[in-house]
Design a protein around this motif. Structure first.
Motif, short mmCIF file in Angstrom:
data_model
loop_
_atom_site.label_atom_id
_atom_site.label_comp_id
_atom_site.label_asym_id
_atom_site.label_seq_id
_atom_site.Cartn_x
_atom_site.Cartn_y
_atom_site.Cartn_z
N GLY A 588 0.84 -1.19 0.00
CA GLY A 588 0.00 0.00 0.00
C GLY A 588 0.87 1.24 0.00
N SER A 589 0.34 2.32 -0.54
CA SER A 589 1.10 3.57 -0.57
C SER A 589 0.14 4.75 -0.51
N PHE A 590 0.67 5.88 -0.07
CA PHE A 590 -0.10 7.12 -0.02
C PHE A 590 0.82 8.27 -0.41
N ILE A 591 0.44 8.96 -1.47
CA ILE A 591 1.18 10.12 -1.95
C ILE A 591 0.35 11.36 -1.67
N TYR A 592 0.98 12.34 -1.02
CA TYR A 592 0.29 13.59 -0.70
C TYR A 592 1.21 14.73 -1.15
N SER A 593 0.72 15.51 -2.09
CA SER A 593 1.57 16.56 -2.68
C SER A 593 0.83 17.89 -2.66
N THR A 594 1.53 18.96 -2.23
CA THR A 594 0.94 20.30 -2.23
C THR A 594 1.96 21.31 -2.78
N ASN A 595 1.45 22.31 -3.48
CA ASN A 595 2.29 23.44 -3.90
C ASN A 595 1.40 24.62 -4.24
N GLN A 596 1.99 25.77 -4.34
CA GLN A 596 1.26 26.98 -4.70
C GLN A 596 2.00 27.70 -5.81
N VAL A 597 1.24 28.02 -6.86
CA VAL A 597 1.77 28.78 -7.98
C VAL A 597 0.90 30.03 -8.14
N GLY A 598 1.44 31.16 -7.75
CA GLY A 598 0.65 32.39 -7.81
C GLY A 598 -0.52 32.31 -6.84
N ASN A 599 -1.72 32.51 -7.36
CA ASN A 599 -2.93 32.46 -6.54
C ASN A 599 -3.62 31.09 -6.59
N THR A 600 -2.91 30.09 -7.10
CA THR A 600 -3.51 28.75 -7.23
C THR A 600 -2.77 27.74 -6.36
N ILE A 601 -3.52 27.07 -5.51
CA ILE A 601 -2.98 26.00 -4.66
C ILE A 601 -3.34 24.67 -5.31
N ASN A 602 -2.35 23.80 -5.46
CA ASN A 602 -2.56 22.49 -6.07
C ASN A 602 -2.29 21.39 -5.06
N LEU A 603 -3.20 20.44 -5.00
CA LEU A 603 -3.03 19.29 -4.11
C LEU A 603 -3.35 18.00 -4.87
N VAL A 604 -2.56 16.98 -4.59
CA VAL A 604 -2.81 15.66 -5.17
C VAL A 604 -2.71 14.62 -4.05
N GLY A 605 -3.70 13.74 -3.98
CA GLY A 605 -3.66 12.63 -3.05
C GLY A 605 -3.92 11.33 -3.79
N ILE A 606 -3.06 10.34 -3.59
CA ILE A 606 -3.24 9.03 -4.23
C ILE A 606 -3.05 7.96 -3.15
N PHE A 607 -4.11 7.22 -2.88
CA PHE A 607 -4.12 6.19 -1.84
C PHE A 607 -4.37 4.85 -2.50
N LYS A 608 -3.43 3.92 -2.36
CA LYS A 608 -3.54 2.62 -3.01
C LYS A 608 -3.30 1.50 -2.01
N ILE A 609 -4.05 0.43 -2.16
CA ILE A 609 -3.73 -0.84 -1.51
C ILE A 609 -3.92 -1.94 -2.54
N SER A 610 -2.86 -2.67 -2.81
CA SER A 610 -2.90 -3.71 -3.85
C SER A 610 -3.19 -5.09 -3.28
N LYS A 611 -2.83 -5.31 -2.04
CA LYS A 611 -3.04 -6.62 -1.41
C LYS A 611 -4.47 -6.70 -0.90
N THR A 612 -5.11 -7.85 -1.04
CA THR A 612 -6.51 -7.97 -0.64
C THR A 612 -6.71 -8.71 0.68
N GLU A 613 -5.72 -9.43 1.14
CA GLU A 613 -5.89 -10.20 2.38
C GLU A 613 -4.69 -9.99 3.30
N PHE A 614 -5.00 -9.61 4.55
CA PHE A 614 -3.97 -9.37 5.55
C PHE A 614 -4.22 -10.27 6.75
N ASN A 615 -3.17 -10.90 7.26
CA ASN A 615 -3.28 -11.74 8.43
C ASN A 615 -3.41 -10.88 9.69
#
Length: 642
Positions: A588-615
């Motif tokens: 599993g992974s989580f990417i969280y990215s933020t930045n500001q260019v001028g008057n615009t704030i950009n955010l990206v979030g990507i949350f993944k889990i590839s495994k389906t069964e956990f002990n």
């Protein structure tokens, strides 16, 4: 513990010492299984004695007792109830009052061609009651002995089982389900059986037959568990029948006096050969002549295209009765002419039609989510309750289920449960049912900050099982109620527009909708903005400190949110820190990215889990990862007026 004999302390007990919130508890339970030989037949006698204390009104449902028995309509192998007795104990004016069960209140109900259920309800059960019952079961089904479940929906103080197995039988003992501490003792017990034996044929084919007393140095196994916590509902729990800590016994071989060794444990090769001879299963697969006229009218450039066309033809023809199963005597022409049927009627008919077109199609039998996982080595017909279709094409093996309105190659979520068995004498194999299953959610958010309000335009795209889930939700509750549920998630916002942009019932794997929403602000004060208002988990579903059950996701998933926030001149922004986070196992992974260019704030979030069964031993890692993700998604953007 003796049935019906209890002391005052058990009646005055107020709570379970190791699980105080219990609604009821098993004070003690004992099982005893022994073999008998009578009238040339071996049987087992299984005695179950159980005592339960009732603490609350909700706990009174423990007085409803049911036992399911293997009792086929046809055949000589049966499990049956020999006797039952039960007593309710209450404390009345300082003395113990006993109310016995009336035998006329014991009921037998046939559940299927293979199973019956014995049920009864203990009388006069009140908060504070102690109930006792003793059941004796007789069986000549020796391939699998009665299992013993140590764990239940209520806590158990003492659970003890004793099996005495004659030396003639060789069983594999398996401890399954959640892990608990067991005390085990093994002893030798001398027994004597009157046994009729036959020798192997000698010269001229003659056999020696005799009856005599045979002594057996039998193996006695005793297992004891104490202070067993109950099984509880938890997020992403699946296949509850497989979860209780339990013992199971599988017969591998036997050697009777003066006889050769016999092997009993079946394998999937012989199991496959057997069910392919059944009139209600294997014999239906090549009866597709009814489809020949329709197939001649179909046009396709590839095996996949032709298989898809036949799939949709069968899919649109049938009405599904919402009944599961593996076999059906009507599959083929009769079922097609009737136009409605259960799972095997429809999907076995589809296989027959595909084979009529020269396409390699096979039944894949499986157990649906919540029904349990079939044994990987020793097949049991009752482990399976569903059949889908496997189609060999130039693109590989494609799975299909014509009982649904899903696209060719997508099976319903209820089927995403471990592996299914592809039934074929040559190509028999396990098939991963989750291999192509994925859930994808994409949300695009455009926020504009004005003097008195923030306006958000959201575009939501659900693909694969996310699309299927959303479509089924809309079909089930209606668009109006669906919008209301979205509105509740956006409780701080006023929805001004909602538009289903694309997606049709013919393509349920894709669903798009748009939302315009706004909320009021006070521009003279510091402004806090939660950027991920939709499309990311904001609460951790895993809250318990420990977990005994596996975590089972039906599919791997990905949540992706891209947010753009436009702010007017005269504001400075404090943004959450960017980061990349991963599960220790890289599943599993989580990417969280933020930045500001001028008057615009950009955010990206990507949350993944590839495994389906956990002990369960991976629970803490997963729980901490989810907590990190949800905490990060709740971080706010702070705008300060300059």
């Amino acid at each position: 513990m003796k049935f019906g004999k209890l002391d005052m302390q058990e009646l005055t007990l107020k709570e379970c010492s190791f699980y105080p919130e219990a609604k009821a508890m098993v004070i003690a339970e004992y099982g005893d299984l022994r073999f008998n030989y009578l009238n040339d037949n071996w049987t087992t006698k299984f005695t179950i004695t159980r005592r339960i204390k009732i603490f609350t009104t909700e706990g009174k449902n423990q007085a409803n007792v049911s036992i399911r028995l293997y009792d086929p309509v046809d055949g000589g192998i049966h499990e049956r109830l020999s006797s039952v007795k039960a007593i309710t104990h209450n404390l009345v004016d300082g003395r113990i009052e006993k109310t016995p069960l009336n035998q006329s209140e014991v009921f037998r109900t046939r559940l299927s061609d293979h199973r019956t259920e014995i049920s009864f309800t203990l009388p006069n059960v009140q908060v504070g009651s102690v109930i006792d019952y003793e059941i004796i079961l007789i069986s000549n089904y020796l391939s699998v002995l009665f299992p013993w479940k140590f764990q239940k929906s209520i806590p158990t103080k003492v659970s003890e089982i004793r099996y005495v197995i004659p030396e003639y039988f060789n069983y594999i003992t398996s401890q399954l389900g959640t892990s608990i501490e067991l005390t085990k003792e093994t002893n030798s017990v001398h027994e004597s059986f009157k046994y009729k034996w036959e020798s192997e044929p000698g010269i001229g084919g003659n056999k020696a037959v005799a009856i005599g007393a045979e002594n057996s140095v039998s193996k006695e196994q005793r297992f004891v568990a104490r202070n067993i916590l109950p099984l509880e509902d938890e997020p992403n729990i699946n296949n509850k029948p497989d979860l209780p800590a339990r013992l199971e016994f599988q017969l591998v071989s036997s050697q009777m006096p003066n006889s050769a060794v016999k092997f009993y444990a079946d394998n999937y090769e012989s199991f496959t050969k057997d069910i392919l001879t059944w009139e209600s299963f294997g014999k239906t697969l090549d009866q597709g002549a009814f489809a020949s006229p329709a197939i001649k009218e179909l046009r396709a450039d590839s095996v996949s295209d032709l298989a898809s066309a036949i799939y949709h033809w069968i899919q649109n023809h049938f009405s599904f009765t919402n009944e599961y199963g593996v076999t059906n005597n009507k599959a083929g022409k009769i079922a097609f002419n009737e136009g409605s049927g259960n799972v095997p009627a429809i999907n076995l008919t589809l296989i027959a039609a595909l084979r009529e077109a020269g396409i390699n199609a096979y039944p894949i039998i499986l157990s649906t989510r919540g029904h349990g996982i079939p044994h990987p080595v020793y097949p049991n017909y009752e482990d399976f309750n569903y059949v889908i279709v496997g189609v060999k094409t130039e693109a590989g093996l494609i799975l299909a289920d014509a009982t649904t309105k899903l696209s060719f190659g997508t099976i319903p979520e209820r089927c995403l449960n471990g592996k299914g068995w592809l039934v074929d004498n040559e190509f028999g194999q396990w098939v991963d049912l989750k291999k192509e299953a994925h859930y994808s959610s994409e949300v695009s958010i455009n926020m504009t900050l004005e003097e008195t309000q923030i306006t958000s335009e959201l575009h939501i795209t659900h693909k694969n099982y996310a699309g299927v889930t959303t479509w089924e939700q809309v079909d089930s509750i209606g668009a109006t109620n669906f919008i209301q549920e979205i509105d509740q998630k956006l409780s701080d916002w006023d929805i001004e527009n909602f538009n289903i942009k694309s997606g049709t019932k013919e393509s349920k794997e894709h669903f798009e909708f748009e939302i315009t929403a706004s909320r009021a602000i006070n521009a003279n004060k510091r402004i806090y903005i939660s950027p991920f208002i939709l499309g990311m988990p904001l609460e951790n579903p895993f809250r318990r400190p420990e977990r005994v059950a596996p975590i089972d996701f039906p599919y791997g998933f990905e949540y992706r949110v891209i947010a753009q926030i436009k702010i007017p001149d005269g504001y400075s922004a404090i943004l959450p820190e960017s980061g990349v986070f991963k599960l220790q196992s890289n599943d599993g992974s989580f990417i969280y990215s933020t930045n500001q260019v001028g008057n615009t704030i950009n955010l990206v979030g990507i949350f993944k889990i590839s495994k389906t069964e956990f002990n369960p031993n991976e629970y803490q890692n997963l729980k901490q990862f989810y907590q990190l993700v949800t905490d990060k998604n709740q971080e706010l953007i702070v705008l300060n007026r300059l």
